[in-house]
Design an enzyme around this catalytic site. Structure first.
Site, PDB file in Angstrom:
ATOM      1  N   ASP A 108      69.815  34.970  13.547  1.00  0.00           N
ATOM      2  CA  ASP A 108      71.100  34.903  12.832  1.00  0.00           C
ATOM      3  C   ASP A 108      72.064  36.018  13.244  1.00  0.00           C
ATOM      4  OD1 ASP A 108      70.083  32.706  11.434  1.00  0.00           O
ATOM      5  OD2 ASP A 108      69.343  33.948   9.792  1.00  0.00           O
TER       6      ASP A 108
ATOM      7  N   HIS B 266      74.540  28.593   9.636  1.00  0.00           N
ATOM      8  CA  HIS B 266      73.762  29.399   8.693  1.00  0.00           C
ATOM      9  C   HIS B 266      74.525  29.484   7.375  1.00  0.00           C
ATOM     10  CE1 HIS B 266      70.906  32.403   7.368  1.00  0.00           C
ATOM     11  NE2 HIS B 266      71.930  33.103   6.911  1.00  0.00           N
TER      12      HIS B 266
ATOM     13  N   GLY C  42      69.369  16.554   7.232  1.00  0.00           N
ATOM     14  CA  GLY C  42      70.280  16.257   8.329  1.00  0.00           C
ATOM     15  C   GLY C  42      71.709  15.949   7.940  1.00  0.00           C
TER      16      GLY C  42
ATOM     17  N   ARG D 134      53.440  27.987  19.908  1.00  0.00           N
ATOM     18  CA  ARG D 134      54.888  27.777  19.979  1.00  0.00           C
ATOM     19  C   ARG D 134      55.345  27.475  21.402  1.00  0.00           C
ATOM     20  NH1 ARG D 134      59.308  32.122  17.852  1.00  0.00           N
ATOM     21  NH2 ARG D 134      58.515  33.382  19.556  1.00  0.00           N
TER      22      ARG D 134
HETATM   23  C1  GAR Z   1      72.069  23.827   5.651  1.00  0.00           C
HETATM   24  O1  GAR Z   1      72.580  24.421   4.487  1.00  0.00           O
HETATM   25  C2  GAR Z   1      71.991  24.835   6.777  1.00  0.00           C
HETATM   26  O2  GAR Z   1      73.037  25.764   6.759  1.00  0.00           O
HETATM   27  C3  GAR Z   1      70.687  25.521   6.465  1.00  0.00           C
HETATM   28  O3  GAR Z   1      69.823  24.479   6.070  1.00  0.00           O
HETATM   29  C4  GAR Z   1      70.604  23.434   5.465  1.00  0.00           C
HETATM   30  C5  GAR Z   1      70.274  22.148   6.168  1.00  0.00           C
HETATM   31  O4  GAR Z   1      70.875  21.076   5.536  1.00  0.00           O
HETATM   32  N1  GAR Z   1      70.183  26.192   7.615  1.00  0.00           N
HETATM   33  C6  GAR Z   1      69.477  27.308   7.545  1.00  0.00           C
HETATM   34  O5  GAR Z   1      69.155  27.830   6.502  1.00  0.00           O
HETATM   35  C7  GAR Z   1      69.058  27.871   8.888  1.00  0.00           C
HETATM   36  N2  GAR Z   1      68.521  29.166   8.733  1.00  0.00           N
HETATM   37  P1  GAR Z   1      71.053  19.684   6.286  1.00  0.00           P
HETATM   38  O6  GAR Z   1      69.664  19.327   6.837  1.00  0.00           O
HETATM   39  O7  GAR Z   1      71.486  18.733   5.222  1.00  0.00           O
HETATM   40  O8  GAR Z   1      72.070  19.886   7.369  1.00  0.00           O
END
Ligand code: GAR
Length: 200
Positions: A148, A112, A15, A68
């Protein structure tokens, strides 16, 4: 008091993007307020961080649902029940059905870790390195039924440096994610609020 857009954040893990959004929305002039954080995973560290920041945070454990559709019915109910007007996916690792995306059309953002439309899907840092890319980055986009692929709101580029591994590259990209996601949220929220005002 100026009206601010009621915003929910969906997470699955650490998060850090959620925290960047909460921090930015702490500014009283920010066009969105973060009022709810939901995780599909009860152990998500981001739930603890959200509560520490004073935001209501709940888990909707996807494992408790047979399909889902039932999970998404609960998700939608929680968002609608909290009066959420805009949803930010922030490391939310579950693919949303076309039905849910349609219900929230134009009101779901995602971040993303690649320069979309390049490198959709998972393991983007490893793939950027394996392909010998010189440039990488991150994208904030509207969520559409295709993964995406929705309209792009903001992007930031970073160089791929000699000696990079997936971790060093990911942290350079993440730094930019934390910068552009609040900017994108602010811009989208302002636009949605402006659309509410009657023309004079
Ligand atoms: C981030 O790098 C985000 O861009 C990626 O997951 C990470 C979450 O980090 N999202 C994806 O890959 C979505 N397909 P966070 O929980 O520290 O924000």
């Amino acid at each position: 008091m100026t009206r601010r857009l009621r915003t929910g954040v969906l997470i699955s893990g650490r998060g850090s993007n959620m925290s960047a959004l909460i921090e930015a929305a702490g500014r009283p002039d920010f066009a969105a307020e973060i009022v709810l954080v939901l995780s599909d995973w009860p152990d998500a560290a981001g739930l603890v961080a959200a509560r520490a920041a004073g935001v209501t945070a709940k888990a909707i454990d996807y494992r408790c649902f047979s399909a889902r559709e039932a999970f998404e019915t609960e998700l939608h109910g929680q968002l609608a029940g909290a009066g959420i007007e805009l949803v930010c996916l922030a490391g939310f690792m579950r693919i949303l059905s076309p039905k849910l995306v349609e219900r929230w059309s134009g009101r779901i953002l995602n971040i993303h870790p690649s320069l979309l439309p390049e490198l959709r899907g998972l393991h983007t840092h490893e793939r950027a390195l394996a392909e010998g890319r010189r440039e990488h980055g991150c994208t904030v986009h509207f969520v559409s039924a295709e993964l995406d692929a929705g309209p792009i709101v903001a992007q930031a580029r970073v160089p791929v440096l000699p000696g990079d591994d997936a971790d060093t590259l990911a942290s350079r990209v993440l730094h930019e994610e934390h910068r552009i996601y609040p900017l994108a949220l602010e811009a989208v929220a302002r636009k949605l609020l402006a659309a509410e005002r009657p023309a004079i």
